[in-house]
Motif scaffolding. Structure first.
Motif, PDB file in Angstrom:
ATOM      1  N   ASP A 124       0.840  -1.196   0.000  1.00 60.55           N
ATOM      2  CA  ASP A 124       0.000   0.000   0.000  1.00 60.55           C
ATOM      3  C   ASP A 124       0.880   1.254   0.000  1.00 60.55           C
ATOM      4  O   ASP A 124       1.899   1.302   0.688  1.00 60.55           O
ATOM      5  N   GLY A 125       0.465   2.251  -0.782  1.00 59.85           N
ATOM      6  CA  GLY A 125       1.243   3.503  -0.850  1.00 59.85           C
ATOM      7  C   GLY A 125       2.384   3.392  -1.836  1.00 59.85           C
ATOM      8  O   GLY A 125       3.350   4.145  -1.755  1.00 59.85           O
ATOM      9  N   SER A 126       2.258   2.445  -2.785  1.00 58.78           N
ATOM     10  CA  SER A 126       3.404   2.148  -3.648  1.00 58.78           C
ATOM     11  C   SER A 126       3.819   3.314  -4.544  1.00 58.78           C
ATOM     12  O   SER A 126       4.946   3.331  -5.046  1.00 58.78           O
ATOM     13  N   SER A 127       2.949   4.317  -4.701  1.00 59.94           N
ATOM     14  CA  SER A 127       3.369   5.465  -5.528  1.00 59.94           C
ATOM     15  C   SER A 127       4.482   6.255  -4.825  1.00 59.94           C
ATOM     16  O   SER A 127       5.101   7.129  -5.422  1.00 59.94           O
ATOM     17  N   ASN A 128       4.731   5.935  -3.544  1.00 60.13           N
ATOM     18  CA  ASN A 128       5.775   6.643  -2.784  1.00 60.13           C
ATOM     19  C   ASN A 128       7.138   5.957  -2.818  1.00 60.13           C
ATOM     20  O   ASN A 128       8.108   6.484  -2.269  1.00 60.13           O
ATOM     21  N   ASN A 215      -5.362  15.003   2.479  1.00 59.79           N
ATOM     22  CA  ASN A 215      -4.830  15.582   1.242  1.00 59.79           C
ATOM     23  C   ASN A 215      -5.560  16.906   0.982  1.00 59.79           C
ATOM     24  O   ASN A 215      -6.665  16.927   0.443  1.00 59.79           O
ATOM     25  N   TYR A 247       0.736  15.006   6.421  1.00 61.15           N
ATOM     26  CA  TYR A 247       0.165  14.085   5.434  1.00 61.15           C
ATOM     27  C   TYR A 247       1.279  13.493   4.596  1.00 61.15           C
ATOM     28  O   TYR A 247       1.958  14.205   3.856  1.00 61.15           O
ATOM     29  N   GLY A 249       0.710  10.643   2.650  1.00 58.72           N
ATOM     30  CA  GLY A 249       0.122  10.142   1.410  1.00 58.72           C
ATOM     31  C   GLY A 249       0.374   8.657   1.235  1.00 58.72           C
ATOM     32  O   GLY A 249       0.281   8.114   0.142  1.00 58.72           O
ATOM     33  N   SER A 250       0.707   7.996   2.359  1.00 56.93           N
ATOM     34  CA  SER A 250       0.901   6.553   2.372  1.00 56.93           C
ATOM     35  C   SER A 250       0.115   6.078   3.594  1.00 56.93           C
ATOM     36  O   SER A 250       0.453   6.432   4.726  1.00 56.93           O
ATOM     37  N   MET A 251      -0.976   5.349   3.345  1.00 54.46           N
ATOM     38  CA  MET A 251      -1.942   5.122   4.419  1.00 54.46           C
ATOM     39  C   MET A 251      -1.325   4.502   5.673  1.00 54.46           C
ATOM     40  O   MET A 251      -1.624   4.909   6.796  1.00 54.46           O
ATOM     41  N   TYR A 267      -9.838  10.487   4.826  1.00 50.26           N
ATOM     42  CA  TYR A 267      -9.926  10.383   3.372  1.00 50.26           C
ATOM     43  C   TYR A 267     -11.410  10.360   3.025  1.00 50.26           C
ATOM     44  O   TYR A 267     -12.042   9.320   2.923  1.00 50.26           O
ATOM     45  N   LYS A 277     -11.667   7.137  -1.745  1.00 53.82           N
ATOM     46  CA  LYS A 277     -10.614   6.479  -2.530  1.00 53.82           C
ATOM     47  C   LYS A 277     -10.235   5.124  -1.953  1.00 53.82           C
ATOM     48  O   LYS A 277      -9.916   4.183  -2.675  1.00 53.82           O
ATOM     49  N   LEU A 278     -10.252   5.014  -0.638  1.00 53.87           N
ATOM     50  CA  LEU A 278      -9.641   3.832  -0.017  1.00 53.87           C
ATOM     51  C   LEU A 278     -10.583   2.626  -0.048  1.00 53.87           C
ATOM     52  O   LEU A 278     -11.810   2.764  -0.052  1.00 53.87           O
ATOM     53  N   GLU A 283      -8.208  -1.925   3.291  1.00 55.73           N
ATOM     54  CA  GLU A 283      -7.658  -0.680   3.849  1.00 55.73           C
ATOM     55  C   GLU A 283      -8.558  -0.201   4.997  1.00 55.73           C
ATOM     56  O   GLU A 283      -8.124  -0.090   6.145  1.00 55.73           O
TER      57      GLU A 283
HETATM   58  P1  FDP Z   1      -1.141   4.920  -3.266  1.00 57.13           P
HETATM   59  O1  FDP Z   1      -2.098   5.575  -4.214  1.00 57.13           O
HETATM   60  O2  FDP Z   1       0.255   5.471  -3.319  1.00 57.13           O
HETATM   61  O3  FDP Z   1      -1.135   3.401  -3.352  1.00 57.13           O
HETATM   62  O4  FDP Z   1      -4.759   3.552  -1.421  1.00 57.13           O
HETATM   63  C1  FDP Z   1      -3.617   3.929  -1.875  1.00 57.13           C
HETATM   64  C2  FDP Z   1      -2.952   5.184  -1.286  1.00 57.13           C
HETATM   65  O5  FDP Z   1      -1.660   5.288  -1.767  1.00 57.13           O
HETATM   66  C3  FDP Z   1      -2.878   5.192   0.261  1.00 57.13           C
HETATM   67  O6  FDP Z   1      -1.813   4.460   0.766  1.00 57.13           O
HETATM   68  C4  FDP Z   1      -2.776   6.669   0.567  1.00 57.13           C
HETATM   69  O7  FDP Z   1      -3.230   6.992   1.872  1.00 57.13           O
HETATM   70  C5  FDP Z   1      -3.640   7.284  -0.491  1.00 57.13           C
HETATM   71  O8  FDP Z   1      -3.672   6.371  -1.589  1.00 57.13           O
HETATM   72  C6  FDP Z   1      -3.118   8.612  -0.969  1.00 57.13           C
HETATM   73  O9  FDP Z   1      -4.008   9.187  -1.845  1.00 57.13           O
HETATM   74  P2  FDP Z   1      -3.821  10.673  -2.415  1.00 57.13           P
HETATM   75  O10 FDP Z   1      -2.604  10.637  -3.284  1.00 57.13           O
HETATM   76  O11 FDP Z   1      -5.072  10.910  -3.204  1.00 57.13           O
HETATM   77  O12 FDP Z   1      -3.679  11.597  -1.272  1.00 57.13           O
END
Ligand code: FDP
Length: 342
Positions: A124-128, A215, A247, A249-251, A267, A277-278, A283
């Motif tokens: 989770d939060g892999s965009s980081n 966010n 914040y 941005g990684s849950m 969120y 979103k979640l 999650e």
């Molecule tokens: P990600 O997109 O990087 O995988 O559910 C995914 C999540 O991260 C959570 O870990 C995080 O809390 C949330 O999305 C962040 O969303 P925003 O970029 O919209 O703030």
């Protein structure tokens, strides 16, 4: 808590020992659960190790496109998912698996089947990942109704029916936070012995916190209760100091901080994401379960999050998690918005 003193202890409380101790106090609990957990722990250790090496990916070809031998390399989230799924199936204790990475639920073949359902987000939060921010693995465990005839309905249950939930944060250290329905405990991986050691016993979220986490870039799309709440955080009307904003941005990282320091993680649903979103199963439910077990709350705005009944395995929901008193405030704002509508 004094971590230095804790690490010096010679009587190591490993995660397995801790769970076995809990079972001896509840003989009805099954040793199968400890075995299942050890497979989850294995998956977490692998992912933790892979995340630590992620920065070297381009150098040594651990992940990315093609390595020096010309072999196709897997992305970290795909690799993490494969390892987690295989670790769970090889336990011979699972029946249905739901992963963020798989569109459909995985029904385990009958010869390898057990009675547990596991829902999880392997990374989770892999965009980081590329900027070295903490990411995490989240999981929840249920019991199947009939292991001979498993169906997706076995996982489309209310979060109240979860037997256990947890997350593993892959950060400066690897921290596994777990609840089996009797409080919340945190374990830190000691890499020298490869064991998770109890470092945060009986975690309780402070009753009220000084931090809000959202966010703010979505402010344009927020509904009125969320907008009002955030305004109150910045300009409190009761003479108290404004809250700080944090914040990541990684849950997992944001919830972990909320669990330890108190405050609120939001969120909400908004005009851009009307359902939030979640994801409910892997999650919202596990994190709400942990927050409640630590004395806090998890709500969707209108209701207790654990009472949701997901219709599909990847359903989303708005979520507000955190200190008891902070959640009461946002709950009141949603209730009064409902009254005004009626
Ligand atoms: P990600 O997109 O990087 O995988 O559910 C995914 C999540 O991260 C959570 O870990 C995080 O809390 C949330 O999305 C962040 O969303 P925003 O970029 O919209 O703030």
């Amino acid at each position: 808590m004094d971590h230095a003193a804790e690490t010096q202890r010679t009587d190591l409380m490993t995660i397995t020992r801790h769970v076995l101790n809990g079972q001896s106090q509840h003989p009805e609990a099954h040793s199968d659960f400890t075995i299942l957990l050890s497979h989850i722990v294995l998956g977490c250790k692998f992912i933790c190790n892979a995340v630590k090496k992620a920065g070297l990916a381009k150098l040594i070809g651990l992940v990315g496109e093609t390595n020096v031998q010309g072999e196709e390399q897997k992305k970290l989230d795909v690799l993490s998912n494969e390892v987690f799924v295989k670790a769970l199936i090889s336990s011979r204790l699972t029946c249905i698996l739901v992963s963020e990475e798989n569109e459909e639920a995985i029904i385990v073949e009958s010869l390898k089947r057990g009675r547990y359902c596991v829902v999880f987000d392997p990374l989770d939060g892999s965009s980081n990942i590329d900027c070295g921010v903490s990411v995490g693995t989240i999981f929840g465990i249920y019991m199947v109704k009939d292991k001979e005839n498993p169906t997706v309905d076995d996982v489309l249950q209310s979060g109240k029916n979860m037997l256990a939930a947890g997350y593993c944060m892959h950060g400066s250290s690897c921290t596994l936070v777990l609840s089996t329905g009797n409080g919340v405990n945190g374990f830190t991986l000691d890499p020298s012995i490869g064991e998770f050691i109890l470092t945060h016993p009986n975690i309780k979220v402070p009753k009220k916190g000084k931090i809000y986490s959202i966010n703010e870039g979505n402010a344009k799309y927020w509904d009125e209760p969320t907008a009002k709440y955030v305004e109150k955080c910045k300009f409190p009307e009761d003479g108290s100091s404004p809250k700080s904003l944090r914040y990541i941005g990684s849950m997992v990282a944001d919830v972990h901080r909320t669990l330890l320091y108190g405050g609120i993680f939001l969120y909400p649903a908004d005009k851009k994401s009307p359902k939030g979103k979640l994801r409910v199963l892997y999650e919202v439910f596990p994190m709400s379960y942990l927050m409640e077990q630590a004395g806090g709350q998890g709500i969707t705005g209108k209701q207790r999050a654990l009472e949701l009944l997901p219709k599909t395995i990847h359903d989303r929901s708005p979520i507000f998690l955190g200190s008891y008193d902070d959640i009461e405030e946002i709950k009141a704002l949603y209730a009064s918005a409902e009254e005004t509508k009626a």
